[in-house]
Design a protein around this motif. Structure first.
Motif, PDB file in Angstrom:
ATOM      1  N   ILE B 103       0.840  -1.203   0.000  1.00  0.00           N
ATOM      2  CA  ILE B 103       0.000   0.000   0.000  1.00  0.00           C
ATOM      3  C   ILE B 103       0.877   1.256   0.000  1.00  0.00           C
ATOM      4  CG2 ILE B 103      -1.548   1.369   1.462  1.00  0.00           C
ATOM      5  CD1 ILE B 103      -2.969  -1.276   2.138  1.00  0.00           C
ATOM      6  N   LEU B 123      -7.165   2.036  -4.933  1.00  0.00           N
ATOM      7  CA  LEU B 123      -6.019   1.455  -4.236  1.00  0.00           C
ATOM      8  C   LEU B 123      -6.135  -0.071  -4.216  1.00  0.00           C
ATOM      9  CD1 LEU B 123      -3.489   1.905  -2.421  1.00  0.00           C
ATOM     10  CD2 LEU B 123      -5.024   1.969  -0.488  1.00  0.00           C
ATOM     11  N   LEU B 127      -3.720  -2.737  -5.929  1.00  0.00           N
ATOM     12  CA  LEU B 127      -3.125  -3.740  -5.047  1.00  0.00           C
ATOM     13  C   LEU B 127      -3.336  -5.136  -5.632  1.00  0.00           C
ATOM     14  CD1 LEU B 127      -1.690  -3.597  -2.342  1.00  0.00           C
ATOM     15  CD2 LEU B 127      -3.855  -3.977  -1.216  1.00  0.00           C
ATOM     16  N   CYS B 143      -7.522  -4.018   3.284  1.00  0.00           N
ATOM     17  CA  CYS B 143      -6.786  -2.781   3.052  1.00  0.00           C
ATOM     18  C   CYS B 143      -6.895  -1.871   4.274  1.00  0.00           C
ATOM     19  CB  CYS B 143      -7.356  -2.018   1.856  1.00  0.00           C
ATOM     20  SG  CYS B 143      -6.841  -2.684   0.291  1.00  0.00           S
TER      21      CYS B 143
END
Lengths: 179, 250
Positions: B103, B123, B127, B143
């Motif tokens: 991340i 994100l 990922l 996450c």
């Protein structure tokens, strides 16, 4: 992914603000960097040697999002290429730009290996033959810009690798290799 | 009890107090023992459960998130220490540390474009793209958990809610209420204009321009003067990723 012929356009090409010069320094630096890479990449794959600022150029506008670069933006992006030696202005007014996706030195090296590959070490060729003759077909030299070719040849002449002389016809010049 | 005079009365009262205290201590001890026993049983059951469903916890994001929820309710944090029993048993500590590192990498790589604010959904997608091997195995919940672990580093990673979306912030910029409202407004189309901000939020033009200028300075916004109506648009890469904005304007 949007395409121009067989050229894949990057995602930012579809994001409208990238067509307006950004006022904030950091953002603008990133923007200029993306455009610089795109222009160089496009010219390399599409064999574009000269970009004229005020003429149509596929990268300068995106009809899909109805955006186009103004002259200031075009000049900024090309100037960024000029400042790192990947382009040169052809006139004082900055209206035409020569794109060097190979630097002159790299072009000169390409010519040398072309000469060696074809056993032309002591031969004579005309400049036009290098650009459009049978020998250069299929190499990067084929169809290359004459201005760039002459610059590369002059560089090689300076190093004593060849001699340039006036040919029989007034408008063509000959090259005697001595690699 | 009738109050009796004299030294004998006082002694009796003291003896009674002692008796009461003893009894009270006994009752309390009994309760604690019972409690301890229950906790031990519970713990062993939870361990059994974790052992039994180890694979589910590792592979199935939904199951994992429910397991976390259950643990949180009883005050157990399986991520508290990498050396602890839970990590050894499940190996989930490493999983989240790995996610955390990835991340951070993604946030750093996209920062020049989005100014350090990224949509949680985007994100997650990035990922998953990076972890090609097990594409489905990472959920939004994972996450969020990994990001909450990053807070320990004091690096300013934080999840903020703007409207319906969650954004992950990786720069120490403080966004005030005005900025949040603009970001929320921008979610509809990916951009706002000064007019729109004034109209929809009933602000003065000075307030709108000030807030937009700060967002520009922070690299969270980009200007667009190219639309044919001639009005400047402020785009926010953090609420509309470049790739998803295609067609949003045409």
């Amino acid at each position: 992914m949007q395409k121009l012929g067989d050229f894949k356009l990057p995602a930012f090409f579809n994001y409208p603000p990238y067509f307006t010069l950004q006022p904030v320094r950091d953002t603008r630096e990133k923007q200029v960097q993306l455009w610089r890479e795109l222009i160089l990449d496009y010219c390399r794959t599409q064999k574009v040697f000269v970009i004229a600022l005020e003429e149509e150029f596929p990268l300068f506008s995106n009809p899909v999002i109805e955006r186009s670069l103004n002259n200031e933006a075009r000049e900024t992006f090309l100037s960024a290429l000029v400042s790192e030696g990947r382009a040169e202005w052809l006139d004082k007014g900055h209206r035409k730009c020569l794109i060097l996706w190979h630097r002159i030195q790299d072009w000169a090296d390409l010519i040398l290996s072309f000469v060696k590959d074809n056993g032309l070490e002591d031969n004579v060729m005309t400049v036009e033959e290098i650009r459009s003759g049978i020998e250069s077909r299929g190499t990067e030299l084929h169809g290359m810009d004459r201005t760039i070719l002459m610059r590369a040849l002059k560089l090689l002449e300076h190093k004593g690798k060849l001699a340039i002389f006036k040919g029989t016809s007034a408008d063509d010049e000959g090259v005697k290799f001595s690699v | 009890m009738r109050r009796r005079p004299g030294i004998g009365g006082l002694q009796t009262a003291a003896a009674a107090r002692d008796q009461y205290r003893l009894l009270g201590e006994n009752v309390a001890k009994l309760r604690t023992d019972l409690m301890k026993e229950q906790l031990a049983t519970f713990r062993s059951q939870l361990e059994d459960f974790a052992r039994k469903h180890k694979n589910d916890i590792r592979k199935n994001p939904t199951f994992r998130s429910q397991f976390h929820e259950m643990c949180a309710k009883v005050g157990v944090d399986p991520l508290a220490s990498n050396k602890g029993f839970w990590a050894e048993l499940l190996g989930i500590g490493d999983f989240y540390y790995e996610l955390g590192v990835q991340i951070v990498e993604i946030c750093l790589a996209t920062r020049p474009h989005n100014g350090g604010l990224i949509n949680l959904l985007e994100l997650c997608n990035l990922l998953r793209r990076q972890r090609k091997s097990d594409r489905e195995a990472v959920s939004e919940d994972d996450c969020l958990r990994a990001i909450s672990k990053l807070k320990v580093l004091g690096s300013g990673f934080e999840v903020i809610s703007v409207g319906k979306k969650k954004l992950v912030r990786s720069v120490p910029t403080e966004l005030n209420k005005d900025h949040n409202q603009i970001l929320e407004l921008a979610q509809a189309q990916g951009f706002v204009t000064v007019d729109e901000v004034e109209r929809r939020l009933s602000w003065t033009s000075g307030r709108a321009i000030d807030a937009l200028d700060i967002l520009l300075e922070e690299g969270l916004a980009m200007i667009d003067d190219g639309h044919r109506d001639g009005k400047r648009r402020y785009w926010f890469p953090c609420v509309s990723s470049i790739s998803s904005s295609i067609g949003a304007d045409s």
